[in-house]
Design an enzyme around this catalytic site. Structure first.
Site, PDB file in Angstrom:
ATOM      1  N   CYS A  63      -3.294  11.065   1.369  1.00 31.37           N
ATOM      2  CA  CYS A  63      -2.445   9.882   1.196  1.00 31.37           C
ATOM      3  C   CYS A  63      -1.081  10.131   0.556  1.00 31.37           C
ATOM      4  O   CYS A  63      -0.057   9.794   1.156  1.00 31.37           O
ATOM      5  CB  CYS A  63      -3.207   8.850   0.376  1.00 31.37           C
ATOM      6  SG  CYS A  63      -4.738   8.333   1.177  1.00 31.37           S
ATOM      7  N   LYS A  86       0.824  -1.216   0.000  1.00 31.80           N
ATOM      8  CA  LYS A  86       0.000   0.000   0.000  1.00 31.80           C
ATOM      9  C   LYS A  86       0.860   1.269   0.000  1.00 31.80           C
ATOM     10  O   LYS A  86       0.635   2.193  -0.782  1.00 31.80           O
ATOM     11  CB  LYS A  86      -0.935   0.001   1.215  1.00 31.80           C
ATOM     12  CG  LYS A  86      -1.691   1.298   1.433  1.00 31.80           C
ATOM     13  CD  LYS A  86      -2.647   1.598   0.308  1.00 31.80           C
ATOM     14  CE  LYS A  86      -2.986   3.070   0.258  1.00 31.80           C
ATOM     15  NZ  LYS A  86      -3.929   3.402  -0.804  1.00 31.80           N
TER      16      LYS A  86
HETATM   17  N1  LIG Z   1      -9.007   9.400   1.270  1.00 24.07           N
HETATM   18  C1  LIG Z   1      -8.628   8.465   0.436  1.00 24.07           C
HETATM   19  O1  LIG Z   1      -8.857   8.601  -0.747  1.00 24.07           O
HETATM   20  C2  LIG Z   1      -7.918   7.203   0.925  1.00 24.07           C
HETATM   21  C3  LIG Z   1      -7.592   6.224  -0.007  1.00 24.07           C
HETATM   22  C4  LIG Z   1      -6.956   5.074   0.402  1.00 24.07           C
HETATM   23  C5  LIG Z   1      -6.601   4.913   1.739  1.00 24.07           C
HETATM   24  N2  LIG Z   1      -6.902   5.891   2.646  1.00 24.07           N
HETATM   25  C6  LIG Z   1      -6.529   5.652   4.030  1.00 24.07           C
HETATM   26  O2  LIG Z   1      -7.707   5.323   4.756  1.00 24.07           O
HETATM   27  C7  LIG Z   1      -7.660   5.903   6.068  1.00 24.07           C
HETATM   28  C8  LIG Z   1      -8.859   6.807   6.252  1.00 24.07           C
HETATM   29  O3  LIG Z   1      -8.787   7.869   5.329  1.00 24.07           O
HETATM   30  P1  LIG Z   1     -10.024   8.840   5.077  1.00 24.07           P
HETATM   31  O4  LIG Z   1      -9.634   9.672   3.910  1.00 24.07           O
HETATM   32  O5  LIG Z   1     -11.288   8.095   5.018  1.00 24.07           O
HETATM   33  O6  LIG Z   1      -9.976   9.706   6.427  1.00 24.07           O
HETATM   34  P2  LIG Z   1     -11.083  10.757   6.940  1.00 24.07           P
HETATM   35  O7  LIG Z   1     -10.346  11.749   7.755  1.00 24.07           O
HETATM   36  O8  LIG Z   1     -11.930  11.229   5.789  1.00 24.07           O
HETATM   37  O9  LIG Z   1     -12.026   9.873   7.852  1.00 24.07           O
HETATM   38  C9  LIG Z   1     -11.623   9.359   9.065  1.00 24.07           C
HETATM   39  C10 LIG Z   1     -12.813   9.364  10.004  1.00 24.07           C
HETATM   40  O10 LIG Z   1     -12.461   8.677  11.181  1.00 24.07           O
HETATM   41  C11 LIG Z   1     -13.074   9.344  12.276  1.00 24.07           C
HETATM   42  N3  LIG Z   1     -12.402   8.965  13.522  1.00 24.07           N
HETATM   43  C12 LIG Z   1     -11.205   9.401  14.015  1.00 24.07           C
HETATM   44  N4  LIG Z   1     -10.942   8.814  15.193  1.00 24.07           N
HETATM   45  C13 LIG Z   1     -11.981   7.993  15.459  1.00 24.07           C
HETATM   46  C14 LIG Z   1     -12.296   7.115  16.522  1.00 24.07           C
HETATM   47  N5  LIG Z   1     -11.470   6.964  17.555  1.00 24.07           N
HETATM   48  N6  LIG Z   1     -13.455   6.429  16.479  1.00 24.07           N
HETATM   49  C15 LIG Z   1     -14.305   6.568  15.442  1.00 24.07           C
HETATM   50  N7  LIG Z   1     -14.065   7.382  14.400  1.00 24.07           N
HETATM   51  C16 LIG Z   1     -12.920   8.082  14.403  1.00 24.07           C
HETATM   52  C17 LIG Z   1     -12.944  10.800  11.929  1.00 24.07           C
HETATM   53  O11 LIG Z   1     -13.850  11.608  12.661  1.00 24.07           O
HETATM   54  C18 LIG Z   1     -13.253  10.756  10.424  1.00 24.07           C
HETATM   55  O12 LIG Z   1     -14.635  10.931  10.171  1.00 24.07           O
HETATM   56  C19 LIG Z   1      -6.299   6.577   6.166  1.00 24.07           C
HETATM   57  O13 LIG Z   1      -5.380   5.701   6.709  1.00 24.07           O
HETATM   58  C20 LIG Z   1      -5.943   6.858   4.726  1.00 24.07           C
HETATM   59  O14 LIG Z   1      -4.548   6.952   4.548  1.00 24.07           O
HETATM   60  C21 LIG Z   1      -7.574   7.009   2.262  1.00 24.07           C
END
Ligand SMILES: NC(=O)c1ccc[n+]([C@@H]2O[C@H](COP(=O)([O-])OP(=O)(O)OC[C@H]3O[C@@H](n4cnc5c(N)ncnc54)[C@H](O)[C@@H]3O)[C@@H](O)[C@H]2O)c1
Length: 428
Positions: free
Chosen positions: A259, A205
């Site tokens: 990311c 990843k």
């Molecule tokens: N955004 C993308 O396009 C993408 C793509 C691939 C991988 N990722 C990975 O996926 C993961 C999430 O990314 P994202 O973009 O969805 O993040 P995001 O910030 O959009 O969403 C994360 C959510 O988690 C919630 N959160 C934080 N702490 C929490 C807790 N203790 N309990 C419950 N909820 C909690 C936050 O309030 C938020 O709503 C990251 O590791 C990122 O690197 C993201």
């Protein structure tokens, strides 16, 4: 689904659509309320997502909650919280991950599958996730519950499509976890699922995003060289790509998002003896692009006979990606900071992104452009591709355009009486 962000929301909707009963847990009351009223908490264009989510909520298959107890009898827990890095040291910052594990742990059901969808630095499953979950649950991974790492691969703007059509890497450490993981992901993934171990999944990843960052840095470096040599990097790219096995990417005003700017650091962090050089250098090249944009604004204004200090610059685009609201790690911030440091009055427009402290977003494009000495395009939102030079001429104080996303055809802009400077293009 723990974490209702870009990853958790489409996943929750897609899993609910397989007739599962899904509860989304988040610490953000606004997101929870949005989902419970049938609205997607994500803005920007996400084909199919709002309708799917609404339908699943209406059918009673999907709801959201602030209370982790609501996930107590879940057969599958998918952790989708953010995993950023500390900006100066570039070390992973696992506050949200640890928080999520600590809250779900005590409510884990016997035999449950926990899948970590968040991106992790290699070694984190073994060194952080497993011990944290075992501690919080007082149960043993691989015996009382099953732990897999299936890093998410989706991209904003194509969340649902990516989620269901991209191959997945499934890192498992024992056969029952693998079997449960395959059964879960096969419900909605219409592509191959590749089994491997935890650490390989973590490396894959972070390496796929580091790969992308390095490729973009290459395109950006060719763009900077092209500017100096007076050629068009976009034409260079097309011609390079006529050579077999060459797939040069497009250059631009900078790299953003949750990311790509951080995953390369997650990959190189644990490699203590190797001392990686290429990947950190690529980061530096990409980080330079917003500063290059500010420099182009200064050069373009100078060519029109105006100083940067005191000039009004309309920065078009705050989101890092076109047609989305996602402004995390956006290069627009670096550029605006640099312009302001040098005394310019930067006005920011974006059709989707929200205002943040220090960065007020103007929604009305006409108002943003009105009286501007320079228009600088940072994001290739559709609204900017439709901008007419005649309307810009009417609204602006000076005719100066800086193009960070190859939105305009340079000779046409110059013919219309504008000064035009662009990433990757020599002067016209
Ligand atoms: N955004 C993308 O396009 C993408 C793509 C691939 C991988 N990722 C990975 O996926 C993961 C999430 O990314 P994202 O973009 O969805 O993040 P995001 O910030 O959009 O969403 C994360 C959510 O988690 C919630 N959160 C934080 N702490 C929490 C807790 N203790 N309990 C419950 N909820 C909690 C936050 O309030 C938020 O709503 C990251 O590791 C990122 O690197 C993201």
């Amino acid at each position: 689904m723990v974490g209702l962000g870009y990853v958790g929301v489409p996943l929750a909707a897609a899993v609910a659509a397989t007739r599962a009963s899904v509860v989304g847990i988040d610490i953000d009351p606004e997101k929870v309320e949005a989902v419970n009223t049938g609205r997607s908490p994500l803005r920007g264009r996400e084909p199919g997502l709002a309708d799917l989510l609404k339908a699943q909520v209406a059918k009673g298959r999907l709801r959201a909650s602030l209370d982790p107890l609501d996930a107590a009898d879940a057969d599958v827990v998918a952790v989708c919280v953010e995993t950023p890095i500390e900006p100066t040291t570039h070390d992973p910052e696992y506050k949200a991950l640890r928080g999520a594990l600590a809250t779900i742990g005590p409510h884990l059901k016997e035999g449950a599958l926990v899948t970590i969808e968040s991106t992790l630095a290699p070694g984190t499953m073994a060194k952080v996730v497993r011990p944290a979950l075992e501690r919080a649950s007082r149960r043993k991974a691989g015996r009382d519950f099953h732990l897999v790492h299936c890093p998410e691969r989706l991209t904003a703007g194509r969340l649902l499509l990516n989620l269901t059509t991209l191959h997945r890497i499934l890192g498992a450490s024992e056969p029952v976890g693998l079997r449960k993981g395959l059964a879960f992901y096969r419900r909605f993934v219409k592509a191959e699922i590749h089994p491997t171990d935890w650490t390989t999944a973590e490396v894959v990843k972070t390496a796929e995003n580091a790969y992308w960052d390095v490729q973009i840095a290459f395109a950006n470096e060719v763009a900077l060289i092209s500017e100096e040599l007076g050629v068009n990097a976009y034409e260079v790219r097309e011609l390079v790509n006529t050579c077999p096995f060459r797939m040069m990417l497009v250059p631009g005003a900078g790299v953003g998002g949750h990311c790509i700017p951080k995953d390369p650091w997650l990959l190189v962090g644990p490699a203590v003896q190797t001392k990686p050089e290429l990947i950190p250098t690529a980061r530096a090249v990409n980080d330079f692009m917003p500063l290059r944009m500010a420099r182009l604004v200064e050069e373009a204004l100078a060519a029109s006979g105006r100083k940067l200090k005191g000039a009004r610059v309309a920065v078009l685009g705050f989101a890092y990606r076109e047609n989305t609201e996602d402004a995390r790690n956006t290069p627009a911030k670096e550029m605006v900071q640099e312009l302001r440091r040098r005394g310019a009055d930067a006005v920011i427009h974006d059709p989707f992104a929200r205002s943040e402290r220090g960065y007020t977003i103007v929604r009305d494009l006409g108002a943003a452009v009105k009286g501007a000495d320079c228009v600088a395009i940072v994001t290739a939102h559709d609204a900017y591709r439709k901008l007419s030079l005649a309307s810009l001429r009417r609204g602006m104080r000076r005719r100066v355009i800086v193009d960070g996303r190859n939105v305009f055809d340079g000779p046409e802009v110059v013919k219309a009486g504008f000064v035009y400077r662009a990433i990757g293009k020599g002067q016209f």
